[in-house]
Design a protein around this motif. Sequence first.
Motif, mmCIF file in Angstrom:
data_model
loop_
_atom_site.group_PDB
_atom_site.id
_atom_site.type_symbol
_atom_site.label_atom_id
_atom_site.label_comp_id
_atom_site.label_asym_id
_atom_site.label_seq_id
_atom_site.Cartn_x
_atom_site.Cartn_y
_atom_site.Cartn_z
ATOM 1 N N MET A 37 -5.672 6.539 7.403
ATOM 2 C CA MET A 37 -4.565 7.412 7.025
ATOM 3 C C MET A 37 -4.855 8.026 5.661
ATOM 4 S SD MET A 37 -0.508 6.529 6.686
ATOM 5 C CE MET A 37 -0.377 6.242 8.429
ATOM 6 N N SER A 38 -4.639 9.317 5.535
ATOM 7 C CA SER A 38 -4.925 9.994 4.288
ATOM 8 C C SER A 38 -4.046 9.489 3.168
ATOM 9 C CB SER A 38 -4.698 11.506 4.456
ATOM 10 O OG SER A 38 -4.769 12.148 3.204
ATOM 11 N N GLN A 39 -4.621 9.365 1.980
ATOM 12 C CA GLN A 39 -3.840 8.929 0.835
ATOM 13 C C GLN A 39 -3.124 10.098 0.188
ATOM 14 O OE1 GLN A 39 -7.661 8.141 -1.502
ATOM 15 N NE2 GLN A 39 -6.194 8.388 -3.132
ATOM 16 N N PHE A 40 -3.422 11.294 0.620
ATOM 17 C CA PHE A 40 -2.842 12.457 -0.033
ATOM 18 C C PHE A 40 -1.524 12.815 0.619
ATOM 19 C CE2 PHE A 40 -7.409 12.584 -0.491
ATOM 20 C CZ PHE A 40 -7.516 12.598 -1.858
ATOM 21 N N GLY A 41 -0.583 13.178 -0.215
ATOM 22 C CA GLY A 41 0.777 13.351 0.271
ATOM 23 C C GLY A 41 1.132 14.775 0.617
ATOM 24 N N TRP A 78 8.237 7.896 1.180
ATOM 25 C CA TRP A 78 7.227 7.087 0.511
ATOM 26 C C TRP A 78 6.625 7.845 -0.663
ATOM 27 C CZ3 TRP A 78 6.622 2.056 1.501
ATOM 28 C CH2 TRP A 78 7.156 1.563 2.706
ATOM 29 N N LYS A 79 6.418 7.143 -1.750
ATOM 30 C CA LYS A 79 5.859 7.741 -2.964
ATOM 31 C C LYS A 79 4.417 7.292 -3.157
ATOM 32 C CE LYS A 79 9.919 9.457 -3.466
ATOM 33 N NZ LYS A 79 10.159 10.860 -3.062
ATOM 34 N N GLU A 80 3.736 7.904 -4.121
ATOM 35 C CA GLU A 80 2.353 7.510 -4.396
ATOM 36 C C GLU A 80 2.317 6.046 -4.803
ATOM 37 O OE1 GLU A 80 0.678 9.419 -7.838
ATOM 38 O OE2 GLU A 80 2.656 9.755 -8.696
ATOM 39 N N HIS A 81 1.203 5.384 -4.531
ATOM 40 C CA HIS A 81 1.098 3.950 -4.778
ATOM 41 C C HIS A 81 0.789 3.712 -6.254
ATOM 42 C CE1 HIS A 81 -0.255 -0.171 -2.992
ATOM 43 N NE2 HIS A 81 0.680 -0.286 -3.922
ATOM 44 N N SER A 82 1.839 3.694 -7.040
ATOM 45 C CA SER A 82 1.715 3.526 -8.482
ATOM 46 C C SER A 82 2.921 2.783 -9.022
ATOM 47 C CB SER A 82 1.637 4.897 -9.182
ATOM 48 O OG SER A 82 0.567 5.668 -8.701
ATOM 49 N N PHE A 116 -2.818 2.281 -7.686
ATOM 50 C CA PHE A 116 -3.485 1.437 -6.693
ATOM 51 C C PHE A 116 -4.327 2.323 -5.761
ATOM 52 C CE2 PHE A 116 0.061 -0.818 -8.316
ATOM 53 C CZ PHE A 116 -0.163 -2.172 -8.149
ATOM 54 N N PRO A 117 -5.652 2.242 -5.824
ATOM 55 C CA PRO A 117 -6.493 3.122 -4.994
ATOM 56 C C PRO A 117 -6.380 2.790 -3.509
ATOM 57 C CG PRO A 117 -7.841 1.518 -6.158
ATOM 58 C CD PRO A 117 -6.449 1.380 -6.705
ATOM 59 N N GLU A 118 -6.277 3.827 -2.707
ATOM 60 C CA GLU A 118 -6.127 3.669 -1.263
ATOM 61 C C GLU A 118 -7.379 3.090 -0.617
ATOM 62 O OE1 GLU A 118 -4.403 4.044 2.588
ATOM 63 O OE2 GLU A 118 -3.510 4.116 0.586
ATOM 64 N N VAL A 119 -8.532 3.349 -1.208
ATOM 65 C CA VAL A 119 -9.793 2.979 -0.557
ATOM 66 C C VAL A 119 -10.097 1.486 -0.663
ATOM 67 C CG1 VAL A 119 -10.793 5.252 -0.853
ATOM 68 C CG2 VAL A 119 -11.065 3.553 -2.679
ATOM 69 N N LEU A 120 -9.381 0.774 -1.532
ATOM 70 C CA LEU A 120 -9.674 -0.647 -1.720
ATOM 71 C C LEU A 120 -8.646 -1.507 -1.004
ATOM 72 C CD1 LEU A 120 -10.590 -0.791 -5.532
ATOM 73 C CD2 LEU A 120 -12.155 -0.793 -3.585
ATOM 74 N N PRO A 121 -9.077 -2.650 -0.444
ATOM 75 C CA PRO A 121 -8.128 -3.584 0.179
ATOM 76 C C PRO A 121 -7.454 -4.432 -0.894
ATOM 77 C CG PRO A 121 -10.333 -4.477 0.326
ATOM 78 C CD PRO A 121 -10.475 -3.119 -0.311
ATOM 79 N N LEU A 160 4.492 -11.246 -7.222
ATOM 80 C CA LEU A 160 3.068 -10.981 -7.433
ATOM 81 C C LEU A 160 2.255 -11.304 -6.190
ATOM 82 C CD1 LEU A 160 2.480 -12.318 -11.067
ATOM 83 C CD2 LEU A 160 2.505 -9.942 -10.318
ATOM 84 N N ASN A 161 2.621 -12.373 -5.509
ATOM 85 C CA ASN A 161 1.913 -12.759 -4.285
ATOM 86 C C ASN A 161 2.024 -11.665 -3.230
ATOM 87 O OD1 ASN A 161 0.532 -14.623 -2.483
ATOM 88 N ND2 ASN A 161 2.505 -14.846 -1.462
ATOM 89 N N ARG A 162 3.244 -11.143 -3.044
ATOM 90 C CA ARG A 162 3.433 -10.078 -2.046
ATOM 91 C C ARG A 162 2.691 -8.811 -2.457
ATOM 92 N NH1 ARG A 162 4.601 -13.378 1.822
ATOM 93 N NH2 ARG A 162 6.448 -14.597 1.429
ATOM 94 N N PHE A 163 2.777 -8.475 -3.738
ATOM 95 C CA PHE A 163 2.191 -7.226 -4.205
ATOM 96 C C PHE A 163 0.672 -7.258 -4.222
ATOM 97 C CE2 PHE A 163 6.200 -6.099 -6.887
ATOM 98 C CZ PHE A 163 6.879 -5.814 -5.713
ATOM 99 N N LEU A 164 0.099 -8.438 -4.502
ATOM 100 C CA LEU A 164 -1.353 -8.528 -4.620
ATOM 101 C C LEU A 164 -2.041 -8.893 -3.313
ATOM 102 C CD1 LEU A 164 -1.711 -10.272 -8.103
ATOM 103 C CD2 LEU A 164 -2.109 -7.868 -7.552
ATOM 104 N N GLN A 165 -1.330 -9.584 -2.421
ATOM 105 C CA GLN A 165 -1.953 -10.031 -1.175
ATOM 106 C C GLN A 165 -1.817 -9.014 -0.049
ATOM 107 O OE1 GLN A 165 -3.946 -12.639 -1.014
ATOM 108 N NE2 GLN A 165 -3.503 -12.995 -3.177
ATOM 109 N N GLU A 166 -0.897 -8.061 -0.183
ATOM 110 C CA GLU A 166 -0.709 -7.035 0.844
ATOM 111 C C GLU A 166 -1.086 -5.680 0.255
ATOM 112 O OE1 GLU A 166 3.109 -7.189 2.742
ATOM 113 O OE2 GLU A 166 3.240 -9.370 2.517
ATOM 114 N N LYS A 167 -1.968 -4.980 0.919
ATOM 115 C CA LYS A 167 -2.498 -3.721 0.384
ATOM 116 C C LYS A 167 -1.391 -2.753 -0.007
ATOM 117 C CE LYS A 167 -5.543 0.152 1.541
ATOM 118 N NZ LYS A 167 -6.530 0.690 2.500
#
Length: 580
Positions: free
Chosen positions: A1-5, A187-191, A208-213, A302-309
């Motif tokens: 899925m494209s990261q661009f909005g 949905w807003k940009e992942h920031s 948060f870069p889209e390309v990284l898990p 933190l667990n939810r935010f860091l463990q789920e992309k």
Amino acid sequence: MSQFGHVSAVNLRGQNNLSNPWSPQSWRCCCLDRKMNTLSFASSDAMGHKLKRPSAHALMMDSRRKDMSPLKVVCIDYPRPEIENTVNYLEAAYLSSSFRNSPRPTKSLKIVIAGAGLAGLSTAKYLADAGHKPILLEGRDVLGGKVAAWKDDDGDWYETGLHIFFGAYPNVQNLFGELGINDRLQWKEHSMIFAMPNKPGEFSRFDFPEVLPAPLNGIWAILKNTEMLTWPEKVKFAIGLLPAIIGGQSYVEAQDGITVKDWMRKQGIPDRVTDEVFIAMSKALNFINPDELSMQCILIALNRFLQEKHGSKMAFLDGNPPERLCMPIVDHITSKGGEVQLNSRIQKIELNKEGSVRNFVLNNGSTVEGDAYVFATPVDILKLLLPEDWKEIQYFQKLDKLVGVPVINVHIWFDRKLKNTYDHLLFSRSSLLSVYADMSVTCKEYYDPNKSMLELVFAPAEEWISRSDTEIIDATMKELAKLFPDEISADQTKAKIVKYHVVKTPRSVYKTVPGSEPCRPLQRSPIEGFYLAGDYTKQKYLASMEGAVLSGKLCAQAIVQDYELLAAIEHKKLAEASLV
């Protein structure tokens, strides 16, 4: 899925006469190119991004449109993140399906539910899915509980709180999908974007870069931010978190008894980390400061935010919650034979001789009887109405430790469009304010091309809840003058207030202080046929919309599991009545 909005762009002529803010005609979109080049619109402003030099293609397109009305960027909406394959989403989906697939009852149970917030609505929805008949009673004339909202005489909405829907809310996301309203989330940009108190008017971002898990995208976001934490502070913070990473859920649960501030010091993490990041995070999560908040709450987040992309990815609802979220749930409930009644406040829980519930007595003197009863109100209301015969039961005694935290939601309409803002949630890092957003940009229904409406969470509010609206607005304006130094002044010599609304909630979500976790009750009470729902009840998402929805599902699950027992009780009542 494209990261661009998508940049939502509208013709500025005649925008005050939008008949339907959700129609394609009034909310058109055009794609951003992959280098995030943007057109230089009439005002040369782009909410949420600094304008970059247009590409040659963009300049050509601009030159061809000289005769057209000017456009202005009003919103950048991003595609729905791919969360359907996450473990938590699938777990939530399975729980939802268990109600639809459960054996149909021989005789539907009539379940009386007090409170039409998200917990009560969720309970009723899933009981209806299981083939039962919920009767949902709401004391006020508006749906939603802590997500309630009202329309003023000008037709503008003002809300109980500033509500954000995270990717790490699997039960809420399932609920939207089940109701067919996924498109109502913007949905807003992942920031995550923080104001810089030492640099008035400036912001610092965690992107948060889209390309990284996960968790690499979160680690990258932290490492790339050089304005809030130094490298030595980041290293000490990372080392301090190692026990939580290694110890997992058991370690997290064991941190209920210590505050955020004390835990940070215990782990050798500098106080500046707490001041720079976790004051804002604590206030956003529970409206209190790190010296009060249980560290368990932070570690769960933190667990939810860091463990789920996409866990920390945020969405705004596209309009007011009662109509855009609560009414679809009500429609679903009533389509399956359930009922929802407003202005039906519970005055008393009347008991049978053996201590079970006979009925709910309403404030108009009428009574409502059922095969089972659910209290889905805030814990403070339950404690006020708790029957004397129940107060000595340990299950209910432990509720004394759970107390709602006060919070104030402020809405200010200005006479102009503010420029120093983003199409996103913003962490103010103010001593008086928690988070805020320019709702005239972030929300379709509240969109205004000419004037801004800031919605702000005023917290901690303990010392302010009894003060006048004027005092609260004056204090808010002083803080806003720091966030918008070029546009807002406390004396209104710059941007002027057109109007404002202040919504006070003396007892909101339960205060997540150390030692509160053991006091949270299971949804099934020791009283046969009496159940609880609400974010304060036992579930893993603490005080949140996700927690409220999950508590409703768990409450409904307990009732479905108890069907044979509840049906037998009802059969016994009928048999006894026939002998009288």
